[in-house]
Design a protein around this motif. Sequence first.
Motif, PDB file in Angstrom:
ATOM      1  N   GLY A 163       3.009  14.297   1.711  1.00  0.00           N
ATOM      2  CA  GLY A 163       2.064  14.173   2.821  1.00  0.00           C
ATOM      3  C   GLY A 163       1.794  12.741   3.228  1.00  0.00           C
ATOM      4  N   LEU A 164       2.633  11.809   2.780  1.00  0.00           N
ATOM      5  CA  LEU A 164       2.397  10.389   3.046  1.00  0.00           C
ATOM      6  C   LEU A 164       2.279  10.083   4.537  1.00  0.00           C
ATOM      7  N   LEU A 165       3.180  10.618   5.349  1.00  0.00           N
ATOM      8  CA  LEU A 165       3.152  10.300   6.778  1.00  0.00           C
ATOM      9  C   LEU A 165       1.897  10.852   7.454  1.00  0.00           C
ATOM     10  N   ILE A 166       1.375  11.979   6.952  1.00  0.00           N
ATOM     11  CA  ILE A 166       0.107  12.490   7.489  1.00  0.00           C
ATOM     12  C   ILE A 166      -1.009  11.496   7.177  1.00  0.00           C
ATOM     13  N   ALA A 213      -4.701   8.861   0.223  1.00  0.00           N
ATOM     14  CA  ALA A 213      -3.624   8.011   0.736  1.00  0.00           C
ATOM     15  C   ALA A 213      -4.038   7.329   2.032  1.00  0.00           C
ATOM     16  N   ALA A 214      -4.724   8.069   2.900  1.00  0.00           N
ATOM     17  CA  ALA A 214      -5.192   7.477   4.157  1.00  0.00           C
ATOM     18  C   ALA A 214      -6.167   6.338   3.892  1.00  0.00           C
ATOM     19  N   GLY A 215      -7.042   6.524   2.893  1.00  0.00           N
ATOM     20  CA  GLY A 215      -7.976   5.462   2.544  1.00  0.00           C
ATOM     21  C   GLY A 215      -7.264   4.226   2.031  1.00  0.00           C
ATOM     22  N   THR A 233      10.143   8.837  -5.891  1.00  0.00           N
ATOM     23  CA  THR A 233      10.658   7.508  -6.246  1.00  0.00           C
ATOM     24  C   THR A 233       9.801   6.421  -5.620  1.00  0.00           C
ATOM     25  N   LEU A 234       9.372   6.629  -4.384  1.00  0.00           N
ATOM     26  CA  LEU A 234       8.520   5.646  -3.719  1.00  0.00           C
ATOM     27  C   LEU A 234       7.208   5.456  -4.470  1.00  0.00           C
ATOM     28  N   ALA A 235       6.641   6.534  -4.999  1.00  0.00           N
ATOM     29  CA  ALA A 235       5.354   6.464  -5.700  1.00  0.00           C
ATOM     30  C   ALA A 235       5.407   5.555  -6.918  1.00  0.00           C
ATOM     31  N   ALA A 264       0.785  -1.236   0.000  1.00  0.00           N
ATOM     32  CA  ALA A 264       0.000   0.000   0.000  1.00  0.00           C
ATOM     33  C   ALA A 264       0.816   1.284   0.000  1.00  0.00           C
ATOM     34  N   PHE A 265       2.081   1.258   0.417  1.00  0.00           N
ATOM     35  CA  PHE A 265       2.835   2.502   0.502  1.00  0.00           C
ATOM     36  C   PHE A 265       3.047   3.181  -0.849  1.00  0.00           C
ATOM     37  N   ALA A 266       3.285   2.419  -1.892  1.00  0.00           N
ATOM     38  CA  ALA A 266       3.564   3.043  -3.196  1.00  0.00           C
ATOM     39  C   ALA A 266       2.357   3.803  -3.755  1.00  0.00           C
ATOM     40  N   PRO A 267       1.160   3.192  -3.871  1.00  0.00           N
ATOM     41  CA  PRO A 267       0.023   3.981  -4.348  1.00  0.00           C
ATOM     42  C   PRO A 267      -0.352   5.111  -3.406  1.00  0.00           C
ATOM     43  N   ALA A 268      -0.116   4.938  -2.107  1.00  0.00           N
ATOM     44  CA  ALA A 268      -0.398   6.018  -1.158  1.00  0.00           C
ATOM     45  C   ALA A 268       0.547   7.186  -1.386  1.00  0.00           C
ATOM     46  N   ALA A 269       1.818   6.905  -1.665  1.00  0.00           N
ATOM     47  CA  ALA A 269       2.776   7.972  -1.953  1.00  0.00           C
ATOM     48  C   ALA A 269       2.427   8.686  -3.247  1.00  0.00           C
TER      49      ALA A 269
END
Length: 406
Positions: A45-48, A190-192, A248-250, A34-39
């Motif tokens: 704002g990923l960490l938020i 991203a939170a979703g 890059t993460l995205a 999930a981290f890549a699509p969230a980024a």
Amino acid sequence: MSTPERPALHRRLGTVDAVTIGLGSMMGAGVFVAFAPAAAAAASGLLIGLVMAAVVAYCNATSSARLAARYPQSGGTYVYARERLGAFWGYLAGWSFISGKSASCAAMALTVGYYLWPDWAHAVAVAAVVALTAVNYAGIQKSALLTRALVAVVLAVLAGVVVVVMGLGDVDAARLALRDDFSAGGVLQAAGLLFFAFAGYARIATLGEEVRDPAKTIPRAIPIALGITLVVYAAVAVAVLSELGSQTLASATAPLADAVRAAGYPAVEPVVRAGAAVAALGSLLALILGVSRTALAMARDGHLPTALAAVHPRFGSPHRADIAVGAIVAVVAAVVDVRSAIGFSSFAVLVYYAIANAAAFTLGRKVIPIAGMIGCLVLAFALPGPSVLAGVSVVLVGALAYRLTA
């Protein structure tokens, strides 16, 4: 006239087993998928978004724990909503759970395939579903033991990633800073998507009929599993984000593997890929457990074919429900895309938890259920448009089916 007794599941799980099943459900999703699509949605704002997902998950976990202590039966929110809100809302919760978590199972199975053998990802995914369905068929105790082993391996791999990246890599704290590349809508989306990673604690509640002393064990196990998962997710997110940066993460297909490679340790990459496969297998195992137990509860009430309510006389498992769920997930895993499965699953499961919070609202202590219900609905409709459209369509189909058959 007396009501015929229903075959009961066996109470074999203690607190450690329940926490382990919850961890096994969550670890494979968030860290490796999930981290890549969230980024991509939240940028810097990923960490938020991660914090927002965790807050909503906490509200949902608190509501679920209170309900599970009151109604220690298999079925989770299907049972709670039926008892507190009425038959229709219980049915809609069960329908949303089975639909959303079947998509989650497919996503986890595909994660195994993409990490182990990308060219044959769908075939590997189907094989993984068949193998773990066989494990579940043999009973909950064997599933819990296997999940415990998988969780231990995954935690060791994730700890290794954090140590390698943060201790030896070219990390830059500036990559964690907020820039002007994020929006409120992107953070909510991203939170979703990240909520997909936290939803595994539901498996603890759906196993209420197989837990010893459920009134104490379930409320204790759910926050423990959620707390451990949040700590792990936060550590990994900070490590990967500070090494790769949000852009890059995205675009990464294997973020943790990319992070250790960027840190200058490509030899660690195969270990990370193996850990990802193990994590996804652990999630898949626990997810199938939860879906089959909800199917069992709905079959007992006649909302699904009553044949699915059978309990194996030797293994004490809902064996027909296990087989039916495994077959559906195998078909879905053969044809779907991972990111589409995550989006649809997030929507359906957020609807499920919105109903759970509404049920908890009737128990008193209303602040957390209200916050959880609003949070679930906001995150659900902040998801990508195709996911929202597909989710709304499936929920409406379920509601129509109930009205036509009730």
